[in-house]
Design a protein around this motif. Structure first.
Motif, PDB file in Angstrom:
ATOM      1  N   ALA A  12      25.138   7.384  25.703  1.00 37.30           N
ATOM      2  CA  ALA A  12      25.072   7.769  27.206  1.00 37.30           C
ATOM      3  C   ALA A  12      23.993   6.510  27.808  1.00 37.30           C
ATOM      4  CB  ALA A  12      24.433   8.939  27.459  1.00 37.30           C
ATOM      5  N   GLY A  13      22.954   6.063  27.088  1.00 36.19           N
ATOM      6  CA  GLY A  13      21.979   5.186  27.569  1.00 36.19           C
ATOM      7  C   GLY A  13      22.705   3.766  28.095  1.00 36.19           C
ATOM      8  N   ALA A  29      37.370   7.125  30.649  1.00 39.01           N
ATOM      9  CA  ALA A  29      36.040   7.054  29.709  1.00 39.01           C
ATOM     10  C   ALA A  29      36.009   8.447  28.957  1.00 39.01           C
ATOM     11  CB  ALA A  29      34.836   6.832  30.586  1.00 39.01           C
ATOM     12  N   LEU A  30      36.530   9.576  29.478  1.00 40.17           N
ATOM     13  CA  LEU A  30      36.284  10.963  28.900  1.00 40.17           C
ATOM     14  C   LEU A  30      37.577  10.753  27.735  1.00 40.17           C
ATOM     15  CD1 LEU A  30      35.563  13.748  28.359  1.00 40.17           C
ATOM     16  CD2 LEU A  30      37.118  14.358  30.359  1.00 40.17           C
ATOM     17  N   GLU A  31      38.736  10.256  28.132  1.00 36.05           N
ATOM     18  CA  GLU A  31      39.821  10.186  26.972  1.00 36.05           C
ATOM     19  C   GLU A  31      39.343   9.292  26.135  1.00 36.05           C
ATOM     20  OE1 GLU A  31      42.967   8.435  29.689  1.00 36.05           O
ATOM     21  OE2 GLU A  31      43.531  10.910  30.105  1.00 36.05           O
ATOM     22  N   GLU A  52      28.070  14.807  24.549  1.00 37.57           N
ATOM     23  CA  GLU A  52      27.118  14.891  25.676  1.00 37.57           C
ATOM     24  C   GLU A  52      27.687  14.269  26.730  1.00 37.57           C
ATOM     25  OE1 GLU A  52      23.174  13.989  24.249  1.00 37.57           O
ATOM     26  OE2 GLU A  52      22.771  16.162  23.676  1.00 37.57           O
ATOM     27  N   ARG A  53      28.118  12.959  26.700  1.00 36.72           N
ATOM     28  CA  ARG A  53      28.613  12.188  27.754  1.00 36.72           C
ATOM     29  C   ARG A  53      29.788  12.735  27.973  1.00 36.72           C
ATOM     30  NH1 ARG A  53      27.900   7.989  31.341  1.00 36.72           N
ATOM     31  NH2 ARG A  53      29.403   6.696  31.535  1.00 36.72           N
ATOM     32  N   GLY A  54      30.655  13.104  27.221  1.00 33.85           N
ATOM     33  CA  GLY A  54      31.975  13.689  27.488  1.00 33.85           C
ATOM     34  C   GLY A  54      31.779  15.199  28.433  1.00 33.85           C
ATOM     35  N   GLU A  55      30.949  15.651  28.144  1.00 30.83           N
ATOM     36  CA  GLU A  55      30.706  17.081  28.878  1.00 30.83           C
ATOM     37  C   GLU A  55      30.079  16.709  30.217  1.00 30.83           C
ATOM     38  OE1 GLU A  55      30.714  20.873  30.432  1.00 30.83           O
ATOM     39  OE2 GLU A  55      31.862  19.915  28.871  1.00 30.83           O
ATOM     40  N   ALA A  56      29.576  15.458  30.358  1.00 31.71           N
ATOM     41  CA  ALA A  56      29.352  15.335  31.865  1.00 31.71           C
ATOM     42  C   ALA A  56      30.174  14.389  32.499  1.00 31.71           C
ATOM     43  CB  ALA A  56      27.942  14.320  31.726  1.00 31.71           C
TER      44      ALA A  56
END
Length: 93
Positions: A12-13, A29-31, A52-56
């Motif tokens: 994420a950073g 990006a989610l895929e 966490e990034r995927g959930e966002a």
């Protein structure tokens, strides 16, 4: 894969800010994250960051879909072509 992102550079950073992404970029990006997690070859700490990034990303995509649906629901044209009323998006004409 998004430009500037390789498989080892998805924390994420170091990833692009979600608010700067289009719906299509966020979905892509989610895929990519889902594919990485499904492969199962990512270390645990990175998997957690990816999740966490995927959930966002999922939340951002859902918010944009909800906003698009609200816009569609608010526009129903009359016989003269002018907006006449509102109708839920999934209601047939």
């Amino acid at each position: 894969m998004l430009p500037g992102m390789d498989e080892g550079n998805t924390a994420a950073g170091s990833a692009p800010d979600i608010s700067d992404m289009s719906f299509e970029q966020a979905l892509g990006a989610l895929e990519q994250i889902v594919q990485q997690l499904e492969r199962g070859d990512v270390p645990l700490d990175q998997s957690i960051s990816l999740y966490e990034r995927g959930e966002a990303l999922r939340a951002a995509c859902q918010q944009r879909l909800d906003a698009a649906q609200a816009r569609i629901e608010s526009i129903v044209t009359g016989a003269d072509g002018r907006p006449a009323s509102t109708r839920p998006f999934d209601t047939e004409s």
